[in-house]
Design a protein around this motif. Structure first.
Motif, PDB file in Angstrom:
ATOM      1  N   VAL A  52       0.833  -1.199   0.000  1.00  0.00           N
ATOM      2  CA  VAL A  52       0.000   0.000   0.000  1.00  0.00           C
ATOM      3  C   VAL A  52       0.870   1.253   0.000  1.00  0.00           C
ATOM      4  CG1 VAL A  52      -1.727   1.319   1.285  1.00  0.00           C
ATOM      5  CG2 VAL A  52      -1.922  -1.161   1.131  1.00  0.00           C
ATOM      6  N   VAL A  53       1.901   1.256   0.823  1.00  0.00           N
ATOM      7  CA  VAL A  53       2.804   2.411   0.874  1.00  0.00           C
ATOM      8  C   VAL A  53       3.486   2.604  -0.480  1.00  0.00           C
ATOM      9  CG1 VAL A  53       4.893   3.337   1.940  1.00  0.00           C
ATOM     10  CG2 VAL A  53       3.159   2.233   3.362  1.00  0.00           C
ATOM     11  N   ALA A  54       3.912   1.495  -1.089  1.00  0.00           N
ATOM     12  CA  ALA A  54       4.539   1.588  -2.410  1.00  0.00           C
ATOM     13  C   ALA A  54       3.556   2.136  -3.431  1.00  0.00           C
ATOM     14  CB  ALA A  54       5.047   0.216  -2.846  1.00  0.00           C
ATOM     15  N   SER A  58       3.947   5.531  -5.575  1.00  0.00           N
ATOM     16  CA  SER A  58       3.837   5.481  -7.030  1.00  0.00           C
ATOM     17  C   SER A  58       2.850   6.510  -7.548  1.00  0.00           C
ATOM     18  CB  SER A  58       3.416   4.070  -7.467  1.00  0.00           C
ATOM     19  OG  SER A  58       3.335   3.972  -8.871  1.00  0.00           O
ATOM     20  N   VAL A  59       1.693   6.611  -6.891  1.00  0.00           N
ATOM     21  CA  VAL A  59       0.667   7.569  -7.318  1.00  0.00           C
ATOM     22  C   VAL A  59       1.192   8.998  -7.277  1.00  0.00           C
ATOM     23  CG1 VAL A  59      -1.504   8.649  -6.624  1.00  0.00           C
ATOM     24  CG2 VAL A  59      -1.350   6.185  -6.764  1.00  0.00           C
ATOM     25  N   VAL A 248       3.433   7.977 -16.687  1.00  0.00           N
ATOM     26  CA  VAL A 248       2.457   8.513 -15.731  1.00  0.00           C
ATOM     27  C   VAL A 248       1.321   7.522 -15.530  1.00  0.00           C
ATOM     28  CG1 VAL A 248       0.770  10.350 -15.342  1.00  0.00           C
ATOM     29  CG2 VAL A 248       3.027  10.909 -16.257  1.00  0.00           C
ATOM     30  N   ALA A 249       0.839   6.913 -16.622  1.00  0.00           N
ATOM     31  CA  ALA A 249      -0.255   5.945 -16.517  1.00  0.00           C
ATOM     32  C   ALA A 249       0.141   4.747 -15.656  1.00  0.00           C
ATOM     33  CB  ALA A 249      -0.671   5.479 -17.910  1.00  0.00           C
ATOM     34  N   LEU A 250       1.356   4.249 -15.870  1.00  0.00           N
ATOM     35  CA  LEU A 250       1.815   3.099 -15.098  1.00  0.00           C
ATOM     36  C   LEU A 250       2.031   3.466 -13.634  1.00  0.00           C
ATOM     37  CD1 LEU A 250       4.350   1.528 -17.624  1.00  0.00           C
ATOM     38  CD2 LEU A 250       2.067   0.702 -17.058  1.00  0.00           C
ATOM     39  N   LEU A 251       2.657   4.639 -13.392  1.00  0.00           N
ATOM     40  CA  LEU A 251       2.948   5.051 -12.021  1.00  0.00           C
ATOM     41  C   LEU A 251       1.698   5.438 -11.250  1.00  0.00           C
ATOM     42  CD1 LEU A 251       6.178   7.212 -12.499  1.00  0.00           C
ATOM     43  CD2 LEU A 251       5.995   5.082 -11.205  1.00  0.00           C
ATOM     44  N   ALA A 281       0.770  13.722   2.999  1.00  0.00           N
ATOM     45  CA  ALA A 281       2.183  13.761   3.373  1.00  0.00           C
ATOM     46  C   ALA A 281       3.052  13.187   2.260  1.00  0.00           C
ATOM     47  CB  ALA A 281       2.402  12.980   4.671  1.00  0.00           C
ATOM     48  N   VAL A 282       2.597  12.103   1.645  1.00  0.00           N
ATOM     49  CA  VAL A 282       3.349  11.512   0.526  1.00  0.00           C
ATOM     50  C   VAL A 282       3.409  12.504  -0.635  1.00  0.00           C
ATOM     51  CG1 VAL A 282       3.447   9.594  -1.105  1.00  0.00           C
ATOM     52  CG2 VAL A 282       2.654   9.194   1.231  1.00  0.00           C
TER      53      VAL A 282
END
Length: 333
Positions: A52-54, A58-59, A248-251, A281-282
């Motif tokens: 989830v953090v990853a 990524s988002v 961007v789509a993948l990330l 925060a992310v």
């Protein structure tokens, strides 16, 4: 959190109540009544948390890349590239059936896709004008308000007041420090995010696996494609821009959705929702590292207040006796 994502994107693959993992008291893993989590059980919980953090990283780093690309394609152009390319990837991977669905099924998927398109368009208009961390902080007020309304508990007024205090600090007392148009776009994206959560849950109940998500992404892509063509025109087919759009789509879509779907098979939905509350925060971190967007002390405090309000509201809504239910509960029983 970025538009598409959020707690909601994983809803289509959310397991039935009680099937997501821990069922014992006090969040212990293993059979109910066990003395505590074994080392293997602890690793089993930390694994999906890491996913989830990853996904959140990524988002938000994907959103940062999108901001860097905006001068070349415009906000609408990059939204179009992201949604169209993400839709193509998801449709190829999921291969959802187009037949055998009721009118209500298609109505739900159309509403889900419309909310997804609106959320993305509004969010990218916001980050084109205000810092990424501020945009996500304002956007998260939509799901927070939905959580407060659904819960109908007086304690949630405390969380609402805490969030409003954070917004007041972020706005400098009147949005004079932020572009008011950008702030308005972020708040509107938050409204669409709340709708996204509702229709994501409904879609997840009507379609198997991630089929509904893939179809809704296709709808969102079709809705935004004319806007992107008008703003960016032939730039959308430039090889270099297509490559950046695919990144961007993948990330921002494909990778985080996949990670969240895997995580929710073993992670309690309540934990997942709390982790999603950390998105501002992310986003602020990604904005600083990738875009060089500095945070003032009051900005950091504002983000902390909104995160605290989001975590508190989620924990209040889920409650000790409702650990098996997640974001899908906003749509009722």
């Amino acid at each position: 959190m970025d538009e598409v994502r959020t707690a909601a994107p994983a809803a289509p693959a959310a397991p039935p109540a009680g099937a997501a993992g821990p069922a014992g008291p006090a969040g212990h893993t293993g059979p109910a009544g066990s003395a505590g989590p074994a080392p293997d059980g602890l690793r089993a919980r930390l694994g999906p948390v890491g996913l989830v953090v990853a996904g959140a990283l990524s988002v938000q780093f994907g959103a940062s890349v999108a901001v860097l690309v905006m001068p070349r394609a415009g906000a609408l152009g990059i939204v179009t590239l992201r949604l169209v390319l993400a839709a193509l990837v998801l449709l190829l991977v999921c291969r959802p059936a187009l037949r055998g669905h009721s009118r209500a099924d298609w109505t739900t998927v159309l509403a889900f896709g419309g909310a997804m398109a609106g959320m993305n368009v509004l969010f990218y208009q916001a980050v084109d004008r205000i810092p990424l961390g501020a945009a996500v902080t304002l956007e998260v007020l939509g799901p927070l308000a939905l959580s407060v309304i659904v819960s109908r508990r007086l304690v949630n007024l405390v969380w609402a007041a805490l969030a409003l205090g954070g917004v007041f600090l972020l706005s400098g007392g009147g949005f004079d420090r932020l572009d008011p148009v950008g702030a308005a776009y972020a708040l509107a994206a938050g409204v669409m995010w709340a709708l996204y959560i509702v229709f994501s849950a409904r879609t997840g109940r009507r379609f198997p696996q991630a089929d509904g998500l893939a179809l809704a992404m296709g709808v969102a892509a079709l809705l935004t494609l004319p806007l992107g063509i008008v703003e960016a025109g032939t730039k959308l087919v430039q090889p270099s821009l297509l490559a950046l759009g695919l990144a961007v789509a993948l990330l921002s879509s494909v990778l985080p959705y996949t990670l969240e779907l895997l995580a929710l098979r073993r992670l309690p939905s309540s934990t997942f929702a709390v982790l999603m509350s950390l998105e501002p925060a992310v986003a602020a971190t990604a904005g600083f590292l990738v875009l060089g967007q500095m945070l003032a002390v009051t900005d950091a405090l504002a983000i902390a207040l909104v995160i605290a309000a989001s975590v508190g509201a989620v924990r209040t809504q889920i409650g000790p006796g409702r650990r098996g239910r997640g974001v899908e509960s906003v749509d009722g029983p």
